[in-house]
Motif scaffolding. Sequence first.
Motif, PDB file in Angstrom:
ATOM      1  N   ASN A  66      44.750  -8.877  14.952  1.00 45.57           N
ATOM      2  CA  ASN A  66      43.583  -7.990  14.900  1.00 45.57           C
ATOM      3  C   ASN A  66      43.196  -7.324  16.214  1.00 45.57           C
ATOM      4  O   ASN A  66      42.323  -6.455  16.215  1.00 45.57           O
ATOM      5  CB  ASN A  66      42.375  -8.779  14.383  1.00 45.57           C
ATOM      6  CG  ASN A  66      42.516  -9.158  12.921  1.00 45.57           C
ATOM      7  OD1 ASN A  66      42.390  -8.322  12.030  1.00 45.57           O
ATOM      8  ND2 ASN A  66      42.794 -10.425  12.675  1.00 45.57           N
ATOM      9  N   VAL A  75      43.615  -4.587  18.912  1.00 40.98           N
ATOM     10  CA  VAL A  75      44.269  -3.287  18.950  1.00 40.98           C
ATOM     11  C   VAL A  75      43.854  -2.538  20.214  1.00 40.98           C
ATOM     12  O   VAL A  75      42.862  -2.873  20.873  1.00 40.98           O
ATOM     13  CB  VAL A  75      43.918  -2.425  17.713  1.00 40.98           C
ATOM     14  CG1 VAL A  75      44.332  -3.118  16.427  1.00 40.98           C
ATOM     15  CG2 VAL A  75      42.421  -2.092  17.686  1.00 40.98           C
ATOM     16  N   ARG A  88      40.929  -4.358  14.996  1.00 40.81           N
ATOM     17  CA  ARG A  88      41.361  -3.627  13.810  1.00 40.81           C
ATOM     18  C   ARG A  88      40.172  -3.372  12.893  1.00 40.81           C
ATOM     19  O   ARG A  88      39.260  -4.195  12.795  1.00 40.81           O
ATOM     20  CB  ARG A  88      42.427  -4.461  13.081  1.00 40.81           C
ATOM     21  CG  ARG A  88      43.054  -3.794  11.867  1.00 40.81           C
ATOM     22  CD  ARG A  88      44.154  -4.685  11.309  1.00 40.81           C
ATOM     23  NE  ARG A  88      43.676  -6.024  11.017  1.00 40.81           N
ATOM     24  CZ  ARG A  88      43.024  -6.370   9.920  1.00 40.81           C
ATOM     25  NH1 ARG A  88      42.746  -5.445   8.997  1.00 40.81           N
ATOM     26  NH2 ARG A  88      42.647  -7.611   9.733  1.00 40.81           N
TER      27      ARG A  88
END
Length: 436
Positions: free
Chosen positions: A10, A12, A249
Motif C-alpha cells: 500500500n 506508493v 494507495r
Amino acid sequence: MTIDDFLAANLVCPGSGDLLRKSGDGFAAGSVSYPMLDGIPWLFADPENARLEWARKVHSYFEREALYLKHLQIRMNDSGGSLANKRLSQQHQARSKNLTWMKSTLNEFKKPQDALALPSTQQIYSYFQLFFRDWCWGHEELTRYVEYCVEHIDAKTESILILGSGAGGLSYHLANHFTSTSVISAEHNPLLALGADKIFRGKSFKLTDYSVYPRDLNHASQTWEIKAEKLSSCNHAQILCEFPNMPFREKAFDVVIAPWFLDVVDFPFGDALDCASRMIGDEGKLLFFGPANVHKSLEHHQLCREEVEAEFTLRFSDCSLQQTSIPYLQSPLDSQQRMESVLFIDAKQPNQIASALTEKAFPRSSSPQKIRYTPEFERYKIENATFFHILSHVNQDMTYRELADVLEREFGFDPAESERYVELFIKRLELDIYTA
C-alpha cells in the motif's frame, strides 16, 4: 497480514501513485528515492526539498530560541531579586533543557547553506506541548479520544490510518488495543514523529513543561520523564509525509482517523475532507474529532457546526455526530484553563460524489497548480510587501514616532496615515511574535 506486508502492498509514490519498492535503507519509485530518517520512512512528495525545508525550519528555530534565551536573561538581570526573576529563571531553564533535547533529536538535519525559511503555519516547534498532553497530564482529554475510537472501530478492522498523529498518544493506545490491526501514524513534523517513535520503542527522555501564565511560582515549570512500555505487538508503523500528497494507495484503509487535523491544514475544510476520503475503502469510515466550528484565516473558509456536518453528509452515505465539552491541552501549570466544544463524527462509506470531488481537488500529478491573480491576491501582495519593507527598517528599539517617520519618508504617508499604520503594524507584531 503483517505490518510489513501491508506497507509493501500500500505504500506508493506520493506524486505518481506508483507502488514503492524497497531500495537500500529506503524506498524508490522510478528515479525518485525516499530515504529513512532515523528508521522512519521519509515519504514527502519532493524528499530532497522537504528535507532542506525542514532543515531551514529547524535551524531557524534554534537561532530564534537562542536569541529569546538571551532576551530572557536580560529580563532576569533587570528584575534583580524579584519574584519575576524566579518565574523567568524557571522558564529560562525549561527552554534551555528542551532546546538541548531538540538539538540531539534533530541531529540528522544538517545546517543548510542558505538559512532562508519561507513563512509557514507549521514550524518544528508546532504542537510541542502534545508530548505533555499525550504522556504526562492530558489523561482526561486523550482518554475521550481513545474511547471514542475503540467504540466506533470493529475489532476485525484490518487497517487504521491516523492523520497528524503528533506525539503518538492515540496511535500507541490504538496499536495496543487492536493488536491484529495494521496501525499507521502519518505525521509531517519530524520532531513529533522522532519523539513518538522513541516512546513506542520503550525509550525514555526528559522534557520540561513550562507556562508563561503559571498559576503561581510553584507551577512555573515541571520536568517530566516521557516514557511508556514498548508496544506489545509489531503492528504499528510511523511515516513522515505531507497532506494532501499522501504515500498510500487509494482505498487502502478500513478506518482513517483525523484528530484535530482537517481543520488546521492550509486549505478549505471540504478539500481536506475530499483528500482524506480518497484513502478509505468502499465499506470503510472516517472518524473525525475536532472543533465544533472551523476557524480559518480567510473568512469565506470558516464554517459553523451545521456547515461542518453538511460537508460530511455530502461525501458519506452515513454520518453520526456527537458534540461535547472536554478539557483541551489543559496543563496543570496554567492559570488559564481551557474547555473546548468538540465535535465527534463517525462517517461511513464514502460515496461517488466524494470520489469525483477528490479527483478534481487533488489529482495525482506532479504538475504545479497555477496561481490565480485575483483582487484578493493583489491586496495580499501589497499588504505583505509593505509589511516586510517596514520590517527591513526596524533594526533596533524604535518609538512609535520614529517608526511613523519611516513610513512618511519611505512610503509618502501623511502624519495621520502613518500613525494609523503604525498601530496596525504593532498589532500584527503582537499577534505574530509577542503573544506566541
